[in-house]
Design an enzyme around this catalytic site. Structure first.
Site, PDB file in Angstrom:
ATOM      1  N   HIS A 156       0.754  -1.266  -0.166  1.00 41.60           N
ATOM      2  CA  HIS A 156       0.589  -0.427   0.363  1.00 41.60           C
ATOM      3  C   HIS A 156       0.836   1.100   0.196  1.00 41.60           C
ATOM      4  CE1 HIS A 156      -3.873  -2.069   1.599  1.00 41.60           C
ATOM      5  NE2 HIS A 156      -3.212  -2.399   0.757  1.00 41.60           N
ATOM      6  N   GLU A 206      -7.108   4.042   3.984  1.00 41.35           N
ATOM      7  CA  GLU A 206      -7.624   4.170   5.227  1.00 41.35           C
ATOM      8  C   GLU A 206      -7.537   5.608   6.186  1.00 41.35           C
ATOM      9  OE1 GLU A 206      -6.782   0.237   6.579  1.00 41.35           O
ATOM     10  OE2 GLU A 206      -7.480  -0.804   4.396  1.00 41.35           O
ATOM     11  N   GLU A 284      -2.284  -9.336  13.616  1.00 42.07           N
ATOM     12  CA  GLU A 284      -3.000  -9.501  11.784  1.00 42.07           C
ATOM     13  C   GLU A 284      -1.974 -10.172  10.797  1.00 42.07           C
ATOM     14  OE1 GLU A 284      -5.864  -6.915  10.963  1.00 42.07           O
ATOM     15  OE2 GLU A 284      -6.637  -8.226   9.244  1.00 42.07           O
ATOM     16  N   LYS A 336     -15.091  -9.342   7.979  1.00 41.13           N
ATOM     17  CA  LYS A 336     -15.744  -8.767   7.500  1.00 41.13           C
ATOM     18  C   LYS A 336     -17.164  -9.037   6.663  1.00 41.13           C
ATOM     19  CE  LYS A 336     -11.307  -7.512   6.141  1.00 41.13           C
ATOM     20  NZ  LYS A 336     -10.015  -7.170   5.254  1.00 41.13           N
ATOM     21  N   HIS A 364     -13.835  -2.678   8.924  1.00 41.87           N
ATOM     22  CA  HIS A 364     -14.001  -2.465   7.525  1.00 41.87           C
ATOM     23  C   HIS A 364     -12.705  -2.364   5.883  1.00 41.87           C
ATOM     24  CE1 HIS A 364     -10.340   0.513   7.176  1.00 41.87           C
ATOM     25  NE2 HIS A 364      -9.814  -0.627   7.726  1.00 41.87           N
ATOM     26  N   SER A 366     -10.978  -1.537   2.739  1.00 41.57           N
ATOM     27  CA  SER A 366     -10.145  -0.032   2.545  1.00 41.57           C
ATOM     28  C   SER A 366     -10.405   0.573   1.042  1.00 41.57           C
ATOM     29  CB  SER A 366      -8.901  -0.958   1.435  1.00 41.57           C
ATOM     30  OG  SER A 366      -8.494  -1.957   0.864  1.00 41.57           O
TER      31      SER A 366
HETATM   32  O1  LIG Z   1      -6.345  -5.999   4.795  1.00 38.70           O
HETATM   33  C1  LIG Z   1      -6.930  -5.461   5.985  1.00 38.70           C
HETATM   34  O2  LIG Z   1      -7.265  -6.086   6.267  1.00 38.70           O
HETATM   35  C2  LIG Z   1      -7.989  -4.818   4.812  1.00 38.70           C
HETATM   36  C3  LIG Z   1      -8.342  -3.340   5.633  1.00 38.70           C
HETATM   37  O3  LIG Z   1      -7.489  -2.887   6.385  1.00 38.70           O
HETATM   38  O4  LIG Z   1      -7.282  -4.101   3.860  1.00 38.70           O
HETATM   39  P1  LIG Z   1      -8.768  -4.418   2.488  1.00 38.70           P
HETATM   40  O5  LIG Z   1      -9.802  -4.506   2.464  1.00 38.70           O
HETATM   41  O6  LIG Z   1      -7.826  -4.525   0.749  1.00 38.70           O
HETATM   42  O7  LIG Z   1      -8.520  -6.409   1.825  1.00 38.70           O
HETATM   43 MG   LIG Z   2      -5.953  -7.443   6.610  1.00 40.50          MG
END
Ligand SMILES: O=C(O)[C@@H](CO)OP(=O)(O)O
Ligand SMILES: [Mg+2]
Length: 423
Positions: A156, A206, A284, A336, A364, A366
């Site tokens: 990113h 973000e 994470e 998610k 959320h 991105s």
């Molecule tokens: O990796 C993640 O946890 C997410 C949100 O921060 O990113 P993306 O929505 O691009 O998968």
């Molecule tokens: Mg992630």
């Protein structure tokens, strides 16, 4: 009189926070209720996620958001009209069987989720209860600790930082509003600090900064400095969390970090040194989405000390979560809605996670919209943490603002604080 029979369902193409097409669904009920739900979209998506029909993806053979909109209006709407919006499980069951594929690739997970979330929202409006109360009833008692992404690296950002997201975590606050105050003061202190060092302060998707830094530890040092400049104490008021997004670092059996090739064991040792040197409470996606053996070792080595969160590993999929619990590879799951595609399956994922004594962190994507459903979902399921970006950019702030209003409206809810990290 409440009558939550679905009268009409209509999808529209709108834009997400990156300026890419996504969709919103309007549901009306026989009692005159009208509710909208909008669907987000990720960038670092896991390969096991449900499949959204997204514009520009070669994978979708020209099927984009317009196709998902058509699927809602022509295929899904005729089947759910006449059902009760409050029968969430039945509505979601119809959605799943209309699609009929494992990864929701026929109708598109975005088409399904728009309708599923619209039913949830409409049912709450029709009953004249706040959404979090509709979801959680009397059992919703907690306001979450926010995990705020304020510095970025990885795919990113254009810098030498491998870790995708550096988050500040105001666990030491007494209330949710105090947590947001601490977080935004730290965010502003960080911006001033970057400026004073001649570093870039433009923000990413973000709302986090992506300055040109030399290393991951330089990023961590900057955060500690920002916390201190804000008059707060790292480790006491604010702690740190990381999203490594290691699937992005994994190629041909090894992890590529700091110009070196690392095994899963090397990665675990790297995390041990970071956890010893910095007040990190959560990591994470420390390892890749199919590195189950590596994850198991990570859990054994560090699982008693910190929170280990699976995002790409679990993709909010109850089957993968059950495997993860059985093999004891983590102790928390990122949640998610659009990774799995329906509200009911998301709730199942959360309940299975909680039943194992693990943390479920609602998140959320991105690419976001002004939809705030995840704020209510977190409170409704007694989630102790929420991950929804920096305290800047309206599509992120919309979720925090919703939580601030929930806190103001309902003094019975208690801020999770350190309890969120209790194991
Ligand atoms: O990796 C993640 O946890 C997410 C949100 O921060 O990113 P993306 O929505 O691009 O998968
Ligand atoms: Mg992630």
């Amino acid at each position: 009189m409440m009558n939550d029979t679905i009268r009409s369902v209509q999808a529209f193409e709108i834009l997400d926070s990156r300026g890419n097409p996504t969709l919103t669904v309007r549901m009306t009920l026989e009692d005159g209720t009208e509710a909208f739900a909008s669907v987000p979209s990720g960038a670092s998506t896991g390969i096991h996620e449900a499949v959204e029909l997204r514009d520009g993806g070669a994978r979708f053979q020209g099927k984009g958001v317009q196709t998902a909109v058509r699927h809602v209006n022509e295929i899904i709407a005729p089947q759910v009209v006449g059902m009760s919006a409050g029968d969430q499980a039945d509505v979601d069951h119809v959605l799943q069987s209309l699609d009929g594929t494992m990864q929701k690739s026929r109708l598109g997970s975005n088409a399904l989720l728009g309708v599923s979330m619209a039913a949830l929202r409409a049912a709450a409006v029709s009953r004249r209860v706040p959404l979090y109360r509709y979801i959680g009833g009397a059992q919703a008692t907690t306001l979450p600790v926010p995990l705020l992404n304020v510095l970025n690296g990885g795919a990113h950002a254009d810098n030498n930082v491998d870790i995708q997201e550096f988050m500040i975590v105001p666990a030491g606050a007494g209330t949710f509003s105090e947590a947001m105050r601490m977080a935004s003061e730290t965010y502003h202190a960080l911006k001033a600090l970057l400026k004073s060092q001649g570093l870039r302060t433009a923000v990413g998707d973000e709302g986090g900064f992506a300055p040109d830094l030399r290393s991951d530890t330089e990023a961590l040092d900057l955060l500690l400095k920002a916390i201190q400049t804000a008059g707060l104490e790292a480790g006491k008021d604010i702690v740190l969390a990381l999203d490594v997004a290691a699937s992005e670092l994994y190629r041909e059996g090894t992890y590529h970090v700091g110009g070196e090739s690392k095994t899963a064991k090397d990665m675990v040792e790297w995390y041990r040194t970071l956890v010893e040197a910095y007040p990190i409470v959560s990591i994470e996606d420390g390892l890749a989405e199919d590195d189950w053996a590596g994850w198991s070792d990570l859990r054994q080595q560090l699982g008693d000390r910190i929170q280990l969160v699976g995002d790409d590993l679990f993709v909010t999929n109850p089957t993968r979560i059950v495997r993860g619990i059985e093999e004891n590879v983590a102790n928390a799951v990122l949640i998610k809605l659009n990774q799995i595609g329906t509200v009911s399956e998301t709730l199942e994922a959360i309940h299975r996670t909680h039943r194992a004594g693990w943390q479920a962190i609602v998140s959320h994507r991105s690419g976001e919209t002004e939809d705030t459903t995840i704020a209510d979902l977190t409170v409704g399921v007694n989630g102790t943490q929420i991950k929804t970006g920096a305290p800047a950019r309206s599509e992120r702030v919309a979720k925090y603002n919703r939580l601030l209003l929930i806190e103001a409206d309902d003094p019975s809810l208690e801020y999770a604080g350190w309890e969120a990290f209790h194991r």
